[in-house]
Scaffold this active site. Sequence first.
Site, mmCIF file in Angstrom:
data_model
loop_
_atom_site.group_PDB
_atom_site.id
_atom_site.type_symbol
_atom_site.label_atom_id
_atom_site.label_comp_id
_atom_site.label_asym_id
_atom_site.label_seq_id
_atom_site.Cartn_x
_atom_site.Cartn_y
_atom_site.Cartn_z
ATOM 1 N N SER A 244 0.800 -1.225 0.000
ATOM 2 C CA SER A 244 0.000 0.000 0.000
ATOM 3 C C SER A 244 0.832 1.275 0.000
ATOM 4 O O SER A 244 0.331 2.340 -0.363
ATOM 5 C CB SER A 244 -0.941 0.021 1.208
ATOM 6 N N ASP B 177 -4.602 7.464 8.254
ATOM 7 C CA ASP B 177 -5.736 6.624 8.659
ATOM 8 C C ASP B 177 -5.399 5.603 9.741
ATOM 9 O O ASP B 177 -6.133 4.646 9.945
ATOM 10 C CB ASP B 177 -6.310 5.893 7.437
ATOM 11 N N HIS C 94 -1.499 4.235 7.323
ATOM 12 C CA HIS C 94 -0.753 4.880 6.248
ATOM 13 C C HIS C 94 -0.493 6.347 6.583
ATOM 14 O O HIS C 94 -1.174 6.929 7.423
ATOM 15 C CB HIS C 94 -1.529 4.762 4.941
#
Length: 387
Positions: free
Chosen positions: A37, A340, A343
């Site tokens: 990610s 969040d 991240h």
Amino acid sequence: MAFAVAIVLTLIAASSSPASSKSAAGCYESIVSFGDSLADTGNYPLLCPADSPPRYVRLPYGRTFFHHPTGRCSDGRLVIDFIAQSLGLPLVQPYIAGGEGGRSFTEGVNFAVTGATALDYDYYEKIGIINTYTNVSLGTQLDWFKQFLATIPDGRKYLQKSLVLMGEIGGNDYNHPIMQRSSFQVVQSFAPLVIDYIGSIIEELIRLGAETLLVPGNLPIGCLPIYLTEFKSSSSGQDYDPQTGCLNWLNDFAIYHNELLQKELNRIRQLYPHVVLIYADYYNAAMRIYLAPKQFGFSEEEILRACCGSGGPYNYNETAPCAIPPASSCHDPASYANWDGIHLTEAAYRVIAQALLQGPYTTPQFTTLCRPFNSSLITNINACSNL
């Protein structure tokens, strides 16, 4: 799958000298990216079931720069985006999107997938650790890349003229078992296997033609709200760094991973002296933020809190994560390092990218390898060339 594709295509609007095959006009002609990610620019949503799109395709994801979700796990750009822009290249397109919407992989292609591990999904499944995000691993991404390379008239030349970004990858090999409460001894035992496998993939890419690879280490994961929340009740005062408030044992483990990775890169350099193999020190590039938040424009009060969340001391709640009500996002993401709970914000990724591209957080130093190079674009660029 077609519906999911439609959704995201709407949302996604040590060597002393570099290898001689680099483009004289622009240093690198393309970027090839692998990872999870931290580098995924939109593959993950395209792999999800059409009737179950991930929360990353909902606002407030993407709100800061793109002003709409793009499949990136942030409010805006990632390190890979800043690298591309600083090199004068377009943002790197997700491979799963194919050529839809007029997209081209001529100047870059991204195989990174949110939640991906280095080791295969089956390996973890056999020992009772389930990746609830994806069954994609680094090996899967390499298979995709080989399929892609076979479609190019001169794939070897394409790879020779590309900057290959190896992640970050490996972090989820630890994140998934840690969050599933595997013993820390078990998690530690994965590290040598993870590093060996990353090394084997790097060597295979070199055999395919790669001549310049940027290989990031792990971030200071002990500073992430998800872990600070998860282990708050079981941690004692001595578990925390008095300077930063981060969890020492998790940061020490990230350092351990990074030390193993650097040893592996040194081994590979000895075997392939013609290759430019660059270690990217994500850990120390990011740690500056936590040691001196105000110096980089972040709020001291919010440095360990997520911008987007639903309360608690670190604004992270596993049952109501970002983009799931009642979660909401902060007024000014640029004052937060974390987006969040897991991240980082675009602002934090910018600081990391600046550290890598302007030095001295790469070995060898990136700025000595790539000319022409416009580091001012990292700070000043306000538009993308291919949204």
